[in-house]
Design a protein around this motif. Structure first.
Motif, mmCIF file in Angstrom:
data_model
loop_
_atom_site.group_PDB
_atom_site.id
_atom_site.type_symbol
_atom_site.label_atom_id
_atom_site.label_comp_id
_atom_site.label_asym_id
_atom_site.label_seq_id
_atom_site.Cartn_x
_atom_site.Cartn_y
_atom_site.Cartn_z
ATOM 1 N N LYS A 234 1.002 -1.279 0.009
ATOM 2 C CA LYS A 234 0.256 -0.028 0.040
ATOM 3 C C LYS A 234 0.883 1.201 -0.002
ATOM 4 C CE LYS A 234 -3.967 -1.955 2.340
ATOM 5 N NZ LYS A 234 -4.775 -2.234 3.480
ATOM 6 N N ALA A 235 2.117 1.329 0.613
ATOM 7 C CA ALA A 235 2.823 2.389 0.604
ATOM 8 C C ALA A 235 4.016 2.594 -0.401
ATOM 9 C CB ALA A 235 3.710 2.384 2.149
ATOM 10 N N LYS A 236 3.820 1.306 -1.469
ATOM 11 C CA LYS A 236 4.891 1.377 -2.422
ATOM 12 C C LYS A 236 4.077 1.799 -3.923
ATOM 13 C CE LYS A 236 8.505 -1.615 -4.260
ATOM 14 N NZ LYS A 236 9.593 -0.558 -4.118
ATOM 15 N N LYS A 237 4.487 2.642 -4.405
ATOM 16 C CA LYS A 237 4.080 2.960 -5.816
ATOM 17 C C LYS A 237 4.932 2.381 -7.034
ATOM 18 C CE LYS A 237 2.855 6.768 -8.843
ATOM 19 N NZ LYS A 237 2.578 8.524 -8.923
ATOM 20 N N LEU A 238 4.440 1.343 -7.926
ATOM 21 C CA LEU A 238 5.218 0.870 -8.858
ATOM 22 C C LEU A 238 5.351 1.755 -10.160
ATOM 23 C CD1 LEU A 238 3.622 -2.680 -8.732
ATOM 24 C CD2 LEU A 238 5.767 -2.072 -7.648
ATOM 25 N N ARG A 239 6.763 1.470 -10.760
ATOM 26 C CA ARG A 239 7.018 2.395 -11.907
ATOM 27 C C ARG A 239 6.114 1.939 -13.229
ATOM 28 N NH1 ARG A 239 12.570 1.167 -13.236
ATOM 29 N NH2 ARG A 239 12.152 -0.763 -12.324
ATOM 30 N N THR B 62 2.000 -20.867 1.054
ATOM 31 C CA THR B 62 3.316 -19.954 1.546
ATOM 32 C C THR B 62 3.303 -18.505 0.955
ATOM 33 O OG1 THR B 62 4.805 -20.959 -0.333
ATOM 34 C CG2 THR B 62 4.945 -21.867 1.986
ATOM 35 N N TRP B 63 2.296 -18.340 0.223
ATOM 36 C CA TRP B 63 2.178 -16.964 -0.516
ATOM 37 C C TRP B 63 0.980 -15.965 0.018
ATOM 38 C CZ3 TRP B 63 5.121 -14.397 -4.341
ATOM 39 C CH2 TRP B 63 6.320 -15.001 -4.915
ATOM 40 N N VAL B 64 0.326 -16.531 0.874
ATOM 41 C CA VAL B 64 -1.117 -16.090 1.175
ATOM 42 C C VAL B 64 -0.674 -14.454 1.715
ATOM 43 C CG1 VAL B 64 -2.744 -15.848 2.977
ATOM 44 C CG2 VAL B 64 -2.359 -17.968 1.860
ATOM 45 N N GLY B 65 -1.093 -13.265 1.320
ATOM 46 C CA GLY B 65 -0.832 -11.903 1.631
ATOM 47 C C GLY B 65 0.346 -11.550 1.105
ATOM 48 N N ALA B 66 1.039 -12.151 0.327
ATOM 49 C CA ALA B 66 2.357 -11.892 -0.178
ATOM 50 C C ALA B 66 2.236 -11.690 -1.904
ATOM 51 C CB ALA B 66 3.747 -12.569 0.042
ATOM 52 N N ALA B 67 3.198 -10.774 -2.322
ATOM 53 C CA ALA B 67 3.102 -10.751 -4.003
ATOM 54 C C ALA B 67 4.477 -10.131 -4.358
ATOM 55 C CB ALA B 67 2.053 -9.897 -4.332
ATOM 56 N N VAL B 68 4.807 -10.315 -5.661
ATOM 57 C CA VAL B 68 5.847 -9.665 -6.094
ATOM 58 C C VAL B 68 5.419 -8.610 -7.234
ATOM 59 C CG1 VAL B 68 7.694 -11.196 -5.762
ATOM 60 C CG2 VAL B 68 6.196 -11.476 -7.761
ATOM 61 N N PRO B 69 6.105 -7.495 -7.173
ATOM 62 C CA PRO B 69 5.529 -6.255 -8.261
ATOM 63 C C PRO B 69 4.938 -6.689 -9.541
ATOM 64 C CG PRO B 69 7.793 -5.682 -7.091
ATOM 65 C CD PRO B 69 7.663 -7.088 -7.180
ATOM 66 N N TYR B 70 5.587 -7.650 -10.484
ATOM 67 C CA TYR B 70 5.100 -7.703 -11.616
ATOM 68 C C TYR B 70 5.128 -9.471 -12.011
ATOM 69 C CZ TYR B 70 6.523 -2.943 -11.759
ATOM 70 O OH TYR B 70 6.775 -1.449 -11.644
ATOM 71 N N GLU B 71 4.337 -9.400 -13.047
ATOM 72 C CA GLU B 71 4.266 -10.914 -13.730
ATOM 73 C C GLU B 71 4.434 -10.272 -15.229
ATOM 74 O OE1 GLU B 71 1.772 -14.613 -15.279
ATOM 75 O OE2 GLU B 71 1.169 -13.511 -13.655
ATOM 76 N N VAL B 72 5.646 -10.640 -16.029
ATOM 77 C CA VAL B 72 5.923 -10.134 -17.243
ATOM 78 C C VAL B 72 5.894 -11.325 -18.463
ATOM 79 C CG1 VAL B 72 7.567 -8.912 -18.810
ATOM 80 C CG2 VAL B 72 7.571 -8.583 -16.271
ATOM 81 N N CYS B 73 5.011 -11.195 -19.425
ATOM 82 C CA CYS B 73 5.088 -12.325 -20.761
ATOM 83 C C CYS B 73 6.200 -11.994 -21.539
ATOM 84 C CB CYS B 73 3.695 -12.366 -21.082
ATOM 85 S SG CYS B 73 3.420 -13.353 -22.581
ATOM 86 N N LEU B 74 7.055 -12.727 -21.694
ATOM 87 C CA LEU B 74 8.211 -12.463 -22.522
ATOM 88 C C LEU B 74 7.738 -12.479 -24.076
ATOM 89 C CD1 LEU B 74 11.193 -14.358 -20.507
ATOM 90 C CD2 LEU B 74 10.406 -12.041 -20.418
#
Length: 207
Positions: A151-156, A193-205
């Motif tokens: 919530k406190a982090k703004k992604l680019r 093991t990922w409940v409530g957690a996430a990484v910034p992006y998913e990228v389709c190459l």
């Protein structure tokens, strides 16, 4: 992020769909596709960085091979006691070619909990670069962010943006952001093991 039907968390990356998740939102990990830099185009800059990495000799002992990483780099280390196990911990390389009991050890790593780990081999099953994109959920979980921090982090970047992501040292590939704050799922539900957690992006190459 959902996995293909019938896929397993332990399935090799090469058999999964061509999507990756950068572990963080830093320029060392993901950058705008086609962006101009002081070196020229992004492709020229990335080619230059790869050639620079190939020419490093900092990690080369007398008569030995050049190591992939340098002191101060952030890495993920496999701390499992089983030969075929994976228990990844994040840390920072503090020494190259440490000698212990007459044995030459490529890396000493200070883990985030303050312990010191030794990486006996210079390969991805033992030690890997932290600032890289992958689909290995056990590695990415080290860099996942909780709900309060998100919530406190703004992604680019946002969904639909074209980006270039680092798959390995000097190895960048372009693609499209398909999801922000992504987490691996099975049958529509996040891994336990990922409940409530996430990484910034998913990228389709584009591969």
């Amino acid at each position: 992020m959902s996995q293909p039907s019938g896929s397993s968390e332990n399935e090799p990356e090469s058999k999964r769909r061509k999507t990756v998740q950068p572990g963080d939102d830093s320029g060392a990990n993901i950058t705008e596709s086609g962006r101009n830099t002081a070196e020229g185009t992004i492709s020229q800059a990335l080619k230059t960085s790869g050639e620079a990495a190939d020419s490093q000799t900092d990690g080369r002992p007398e008569g030995g091979a050049t190591l992939r990483f340098s002191e101060g780099q952030k890495v993920a280390c496999n701390m499992s006691r089983r030969s075929n196990g994976f228990m990844w911990k994040a840390g920072t390389i503090i020494k190259l070619w440490h000698t212990e009991g007459g044995q030459r050890i490529p890396y000493l790593v200070e883990l985030e909990d303050g312990r010191i780990g030794a990486a006996p081999e210079d390969d991805d099953e033992c030690i890997r670069l932290a600032a890289r994109a992958c689909l290995e959920t056990r590695v990415l979980r080290l860099f996942a962010v909780g709900e309060a921090e998100r919530k406190a982090k703004k992604l680019r970047f946002t969904e639909g943006d074209r980006v270039a992501v680092q798959l390995d040292i000097g190895n960048w590939e372009e693609g499209v952001v398909v999801e922000v704050w992504a987490a691996p799922e099975r049958n529509g539900k996040p891994f336990k093991t990922w409940v409530g957690a996430a990484v910034p992006y998913e990228v389709c190459l584009d591969l």
